[in-house]
Design a protein around this motif. Structure first.
Motif, PDB file in Angstrom:
ATOM      1  N   ALA A   1      -9.042   2.017  -1.316  1.00 25.37           N
ATOM      2  CA  ALA A   1      -8.161   1.296   0.099  1.00 25.37           C
ATOM      3  C   ALA A   1      -9.003   0.357   0.947  1.00 25.37           C
ATOM      4  O   ALA A   1      -8.621  -0.763   1.252  1.00 25.37           O
ATOM      5  CB  ALA A   1      -7.909   2.477   0.777  1.00 25.37           C
TER       6      ALA A   1
ATOM      7  N   TRP B   1       0.722  -1.206   0.129  1.00 25.04           N
ATOM      8  CA  TRP B   1      -0.148   0.116  -0.189  1.00 25.04           C
ATOM      9  C   TRP B   1       0.859   1.171  -0.008  1.00 25.04           C
ATOM     10  O   TRP B   1       0.343   1.897  -0.696  1.00 25.04           O
ATOM     11  CB  TRP B   1      -0.661   0.127   1.270  1.00 25.04           C
ATOM     12  CG  TRP B   1      -1.849   1.082   1.326  1.00 25.04           C
ATOM     13  CD1 TRP B   1      -1.718   2.001   2.166  1.00 25.04           C
ATOM     14  CD2 TRP B   1      -2.916   1.516   0.389  1.00 25.04           C
ATOM     15  NE1 TRP B   1      -2.767   3.128   1.855  1.00 25.04           N
ATOM     16  CE2 TRP B   1      -3.473   2.630   0.780  1.00 25.04           C
ATOM     17  CE3 TRP B   1      -3.353   0.839  -0.791  1.00 25.04           C
ATOM     18  CZ2 TRP B   1      -4.392   3.409   0.016  1.00 25.04           C
ATOM     19  CZ3 TRP B   1      -4.405   1.585  -1.528  1.00 25.04           C
ATOM     20  CH2 TRP B   1      -5.087   2.563  -1.071  1.00 25.04           C
TER      21      TRP B   1
ATOM     22  N   MET C   1      -7.139   6.085  -3.146  1.00 26.19           N
ATOM     23  CA  MET C   1      -7.771   6.246  -1.623  1.00 26.19           C
ATOM     24  C   MET C   1      -9.176   5.769  -1.803  1.00 26.19           C
ATOM     25  O   MET C   1      -9.738   4.967  -0.956  1.00 26.19           O
ATOM     26  CB  MET C   1      -8.113   7.863  -1.529  1.00 26.19           C
ATOM     27  CG  MET C   1      -6.483   8.339  -1.345  1.00 26.19           C
ATOM     28  SD  MET C   1      -5.612   7.179   0.084  1.00 26.19           S
ATOM     29  CE  MET C   1      -6.532   7.660   1.470  1.00 26.19           C
TER      30      MET C   1
END
Length: 403
Positions: A133, A111, A130
């Motif tokens: 995520a 990540w 994002m």
């Protein structure tokens, strides 16, 4: 599983580009991953050679990154790989906590690398990451969960197989087998000294008033019990601690067993457990059918001699109690009950009378009648021994004399 959502449009394109670029850096990421793991715990480096660990980590990270951009309906290769890895790590002995940590650490590393690739570029690339995520971390969580479940299942299976092997070793010792190295293997597997004081307890498999016959679990200061269930009994191997003897074993068992049992004499090592088991079984055979106590063989030697020779025991009862056995059952029971009480009271007619709730003269009269019927005198040691042994043999054969 993993919470993946449909990936279409611009977000999908940007995420796929980031993952493709990340795969080109994979050797670098694997090196950093293994460095972080060994820094966290040296155990990682002790489980596998570095080259093998590197190859497995490279495969796991490659499959994980490719899964991020895989079509929604494609097989979950990452979960299949996680399951296989969980099984391998359990077999290799890596602690479960370190397995889960490895998955978390790899997830953070991937990540961070994805975010790093988006820094300084068009803002929409970072925004797309994002928005992905939750999907990425759901995949990492699913991998860690599957690996953990496979690890625990394998661990249970390995423990079951180990238990079966140890039980087989213990059974071989209790059967008196003499295979080379048997005692040493059992000592290592059971975490017991090969040499040292041991005793064996055999408990008859009975239930009374709905209670379990066997005292489980059973622990005592300085004592360790290992139990083996059989069809008609349970056998306990007792490792005696310093200064502990059979009194401690008998005291611990007293009142905790609803059925009768026998305790062997002390033997000096695991290799002698077969002989100890046979002696404990002999001690158990000295208990009458209605007994509830656990007895020691070293305190039942005369009776043990009787039960070990059933044919001679039957002949002894016939020779000593022949005429007595022709009496009415109630009359016979009274005389034998009186003899049993008199012997239990060490030849005291007064104490026997108190136990039988009768006058001491009644005890004397019954004993004189017994002497007349058996043509023996309780004052002569040899005759007394014969009558005592005959009483034991009669009672153990189910004759019903009161204890």
């Amino acid at each position: 599983m993993g919470g993946r959502r449909p990936r279409t449009g611009h977000d999908w394109k940007l995420l796929a580009e980031a993952c493709t670029a990340l795969l080109e850096r994979l050797p670098e990421l694997v090196d950093e991953h293994l460095r972080q793991l060994t820094e966290y715990s040296p155990v990682y480096g002790q489980v596998l050679p570095y080259d093998q660990q590197w190859r497995e980590a490279e495969t796991a990270m490659r499959v994980g990154i490719e899964t991020i951009t895989a079509p929604r309906d494609s097989p979950r290769r990452d979960l299949q790989h996680a399951e296989e890895a969980g099984r391998r790590r359990a077999q290799q002995g890596l602690p479960l906590e370190l397995l889960v940590h490895a998955y978390r650490a790899a997830g953070y590393l991937v990540w961070d690398a994805l975010l790093e690739s988006a820094v300084g570029r068009e803002p929409e690339r970072l925004a797309a990451l994002m928005r992905s995520a939750t999907m990425v971390w759901s995949a990492v969580d699913a991998q860690a969960t599957i690996a953990s479940e496979a690890y625990l299942a394998t661990e249970r299976e390995l423990r079951r197989r180990t238990d079966e092997r140890l039980q087989a070793l213990l059974d071989a010792l209790l059967e008196g087998q003499e295979a080379p190295g048997l005692a040493a293997r059992a000592a290592a597997g059971l975490d017991l000294p090969e040499r040292g004081p041991y005793a064996v307890v055999v408990l008859r498999a009975e239930r009374r008033d709905g209670r379990e016959a066997f005292p489980r679990p059973l622990l005592g200061a300085g004592l360790r019990f290992i139990w083996r269930m059989r069809a008609d009994c349970e056998i306990g191997v007792v490792a005696l601690g310093p200064g502990q003897g059979l009194d401690a074993v008998a005291h611990l068992l007293d009142g905790r067993c609803s059925g009768p049992g026998g305790i062997s004499p002390v033997v000096s090592g695991l290799a002698e457990l077969g002989r100890a088991r046979r002696m404990a079984e002999l001690a158990l055979r000295t208990c009458p059918p209605d007994a509830t106590d656990v007895v020691r063989l070293d305190q039942r030697m005369p009776t043990a001699l009787v039960v070990s020779q059933p044919e001679l025991a039957g002949r002894l009862v016939a020779d000593v109690f022949g005429t007595l056995l022709e009496l009415e059952p109630a009359d016979r029971a009274v005389l034998l009950e009186t003899l049993d009480a008199w012997l239990a009271c060490e030849g005291s007619a007064g104490r026997a009378a108190g136990r039988l709730y009768c006058h001491r003269n009644t005890v004397f009269n019954r004993l004189r009648r017994l002497e007349q019927l058996t043509s023996r005198s309780l004052a002569r040691p040899r005759d007394l021994i014969e009558m005592t042994l005959a009483l034991d043999a009669y009672r153990l054969a189910g004759g019903g004399a009161a204890a």
